[in-house]
Motif scaffolding. Structure first.
Motif, mmCIF file in Angstrom:
data_model
loop_
_atom_site.group_PDB
_atom_site.id
_atom_site.type_symbol
_atom_site.label_atom_id
_atom_site.label_comp_id
_atom_site.label_asym_id
_atom_site.label_seq_id
_atom_site.Cartn_x
_atom_site.Cartn_y
_atom_site.Cartn_z
ATOM 1 N N ASP A 147 0.831 -1.216 0.000
ATOM 2 C CA ASP A 147 0.000 0.000 0.000
ATOM 3 C C ASP A 147 0.860 1.258 0.000
ATOM 4 O O ASP A 147 0.569 2.231 -0.714
ATOM 5 N N LEU A 148 1.925 1.254 0.794
ATOM 6 C CA LEU A 148 2.794 2.426 0.877
ATOM 7 C C LEU A 148 3.552 2.634 -0.438
ATOM 8 O O LEU A 148 3.739 3.773 -0.883
ATOM 9 N N GLU A 149 3.977 1.537 -1.062
ATOM 10 C CA GLU A 149 4.685 1.650 -2.336
ATOM 11 C C GLU A 149 3.761 2.167 -3.433
ATOM 12 O O GLU A 149 4.183 2.942 -4.302
ATOM 13 N N ILE A 150 2.494 1.730 -3.402
ATOM 14 C CA ILE A 150 1.528 2.211 -4.393
ATOM 15 C C ILE A 150 1.323 3.714 -4.263
ATOM 16 O O ILE A 150 1.141 4.435 -5.262
ATOM 17 N N GLU A 151 1.368 4.210 -3.050
ATOM 18 C CA GLU A 151 1.212 5.643 -2.812
ATOM 19 C C GLU A 151 2.455 6.435 -3.201
ATOM 20 O O GLU A 151 2.442 7.667 -3.128
ATOM 21 N N GLY A 152 3.516 5.740 -3.600
ATOM 22 C CA GLY A 152 4.711 6.432 -4.074
ATOM 23 C C GLY A 152 5.784 6.646 -3.031
ATOM 24 O O GLY A 152 6.782 7.345 -3.286
ATOM 25 N N ALA A 164 11.786 4.013 0.850
ATOM 26 C CA ALA A 164 12.414 3.851 2.159
ATOM 27 C C ALA A 164 13.035 5.156 2.651
ATOM 28 O O ALA A 164 13.007 5.459 3.853
ATOM 29 N N ASP A 165 13.571 5.955 1.733
ATOM 30 C CA ASP A 165 14.184 7.227 2.125
ATOM 31 C C ASP A 165 13.158 8.165 2.757
ATOM 32 O O ASP A 165 13.478 8.889 3.712
ATOM 33 N N ASP A 166 11.928 8.168 2.242
ATOM 34 C CA ASP A 166 10.881 9.024 2.800
ATOM 35 C C ASP A 166 10.538 8.595 4.228
ATOM 36 O O ASP A 166 10.379 9.436 5.117
ATOM 37 N N VAL A 167 10.429 7.292 4.429
ATOM 38 C CA VAL A 167 10.116 6.780 5.760
ATOM 39 C C VAL A 167 11.250 7.091 6.735
ATOM 40 O O VAL A 167 11.014 7.513 7.873
ATOM 41 N N LEU A 168 12.488 6.912 6.295
ATOM 42 C CA LEU A 168 13.633 7.169 7.172
ATOM 43 C C LEU A 168 13.729 8.647 7.536
ATOM 44 O O LEU A 168 14.125 8.980 8.659
ATOM 45 N N ALA A 169 13.381 9.530 6.605
ATOM 46 C CA ALA A 169 13.386 10.965 6.911
ATOM 47 C C ALA A 169 12.409 11.273 8.043
ATOM 48 O O ALA A 169 12.721 12.044 8.958
ATOM 49 N N ASP A 170 11.224 10.651 8.008
ATOM 50 C CA ASP A 170 10.248 10.846 9.088
ATOM 51 C C ASP A 170 10.752 10.256 10.403
ATOM 52 O O ASP A 170 10.558 10.846 11.471
ATOM 53 N N ILE A 171 11.393 9.122 10.321
ATOM 54 C CA ILE A 171 11.894 8.466 11.531
ATOM 55 C C ILE A 171 12.962 9.316 12.204
ATOM 56 O O ILE A 171 12.966 9.502 13.433
ATOM 57 N N LEU A 172 13.890 9.864 11.425
ATOM 58 C CA LEU A 172 14.967 10.671 11.997
ATOM 59 C C LEU A 172 14.424 11.941 12.648
ATOM 60 O O LEU A 172 15.026 12.459 13.597
ATOM 61 N N VAL A 173 13.310 12.446 12.144
ATOM 62 C CA VAL A 173 12.689 13.622 12.762
ATOM 63 C C VAL A 173 12.023 13.250 14.079
ATOM 64 O O VAL A 173 12.059 14.018 15.052
ATOM 65 N N ASN A 174 11.448 12.064 14.163
ATOM 66 C CA ASN A 174 10.650 11.673 15.321
ATOM 67 C C ASN A 174 11.454 11.030 16.447
ATOM 68 O O ASN A 174 10.984 10.989 17.588
ATOM 69 N N VAL A 175 12.637 10.516 16.148
ATOM 70 C CA VAL A 175 13.472 9.914 17.196
ATOM 71 C C VAL A 175 14.352 11.009 17.794
ATOM 72 O O VAL A 175 15.156 11.622 17.094
ATOM 73 N N ASP A 176 14.199 11.243 19.074
ATOM 74 C CA ASP A 176 14.943 12.308 19.750
ATOM 75 C C ASP A 176 16.426 11.959 19.828
ATOM 76 O O ASP A 176 16.795 10.858 20.253
#
Length: 341
Positions: A317-322, A325-337
């Motif tokens: 589902d996530l791949e279909i939305e475009g 992995a880089d997009d997910v990792l960018a969000d993770i690095l913002v959210n992990v203190d």
């Protein structure tokens, strides 16, 4: 006065005297910081890729490069080998490539009337495995064994490789016909996965001028690259990187990033413990390139995407939305203190 007040904190811009004595001298440090500049003399417009490949070298890990043909992957490895005085080999992976074509085999020598071992192209310091995903699984497995154990077994006899040993494997994301996708277990053995993209217009113009100015044919010109290091000094730098101080908070930060990626919504398969280990190894190498005596949260952030992008599989589902992995990792690095050290 508190006893701790007498201990000087290590400077943020360079190695402290204790680390210099234990790890490397200032002259060698200057040489490794100039390594990027030397490679850039031959490879124009791929500064990020150059840095990440050098991080792989300093961390004693292998690098998977993904990009379309003609962006300078072979030139990059040749320039790096010239800068550190190492032996370079290149293997073009094809569907009919056999494991013995990589590792070597025993052959009968008619002149000596005896069998002798013919060593394959893996017996080098820098191996370019071009289009690795075109080879069948058994050939990829043979290379994987070499990467992991740094030795080759031929007819029951083990032959160690000369260190340092770096595999730079490439794959073409465009052409899928006749390819064998790398299994996740094999991808996990690569320390970094690097994306190489088209250069900017100014960089491409400078590249075209440099390559066509007085050069006959399609030769790879590395004449401008000076030899800064030798293989023994590279091994010394790898040991120095492995000894850089890492605070326990930094270790916890790296593990939190990996565990968050593992549990993140939309991630079907996340990175395992080897992801945490690789993240710290690469962060140490990045800190060494920056001239620091210890690893900071910024070092971890700088290498996190290249270390983890190939260790994650997103949901359909996530791949279909475009999403990638880089997009997910960018969000993770913002959210992990990040820790304050």
């Amino acid at each position: 006065m508190d006893e701790d007040m007498n201990v000087a904190a290590p400077p943020s811009g360079g190695l402290c005297p204790e680390t210099l004595d234990q790890a490397l001298d200032q002259e060698t440090l200057d040489q490794v910081q100039g390594l990027e500049r030397e490679v850039q003399r031959a490879v124009i417009g791929q500064n990020r890729v150059i840095r990440e490949v050098i991080i792989g070298l300093l961390a004693a890990g292998h690098v998977l490069v993904e990009g379309v043909p003609g962006l300078g992957k072979t030139l990059l490895v040749r320039a790096l080998a010239a800068a550190v005085g190492g032996h370079f080999s290149r293997v073009q992976f094809t569907p009919d490539l056999m494991p013995s074509d990589i590792s070597g085999h025993v052959m009968f020598d008619m002149k000596r009337d005896a069998f002798r071992v013919r060593k394959g192209p893996v017996f080098c310091n820098f191996l370019l495995a071009d289009e690795i995903n075109r080879a069948p699984a058994k050939t990829q497995s043979a290379l994987l064994e070499v990467m992991q154990e740094q030795q080759v077994t031929i007819e029951g006899t083990s032959y160690p490789l000369e260190l340092p040993f770096l595999v730079l494997a490439t794959q073409n994301p465009i052409e899928q016909e006749g390819t064998y996708p790398l299994p996740q277990a094999q991808l996990d053995r690569f320390l970094l996965k690097v994306f190489i993209d088209y250069p900017a217009q100014e960089e491409e113009q400078a590249l075209v001028h440099h390559v066509t100015n007085g050069v006959v044919g399609d030769q790879l010109d590395i004449s401008a690259v000076r030899g800064l290091l030798n293989p023994a000094q590279v091994l010394k730098l790898q040991r120095a990187a492995a000894r850089l101080r890492v605070d326990e908070q930094i270790v916890g930060y790296a593990v939190r990033i990996v565990r968050t990626a593992r549990d993140w919504s939309g991630v079907e398969v996340g990175p395992g413990p080897r992801g945490s280990i690789s993240l710290l190894r690469a962060a140490r190498a990045h800190a060494l390139l920056e001239g620091n005596a210890f690893v900071t949260p910024d070092d971890v952030k700088a290498v996190a995407t290249a270390v983890l992008r190939h260790r994650m599989k997103l949901t359909t589902d996530l791949e279909i939305e475009g999403y990638q992995a880089d997009d997910v990792l960018a969000d993770i690095l913002v959210n992990v203190d990040a820790p304050r050290i």
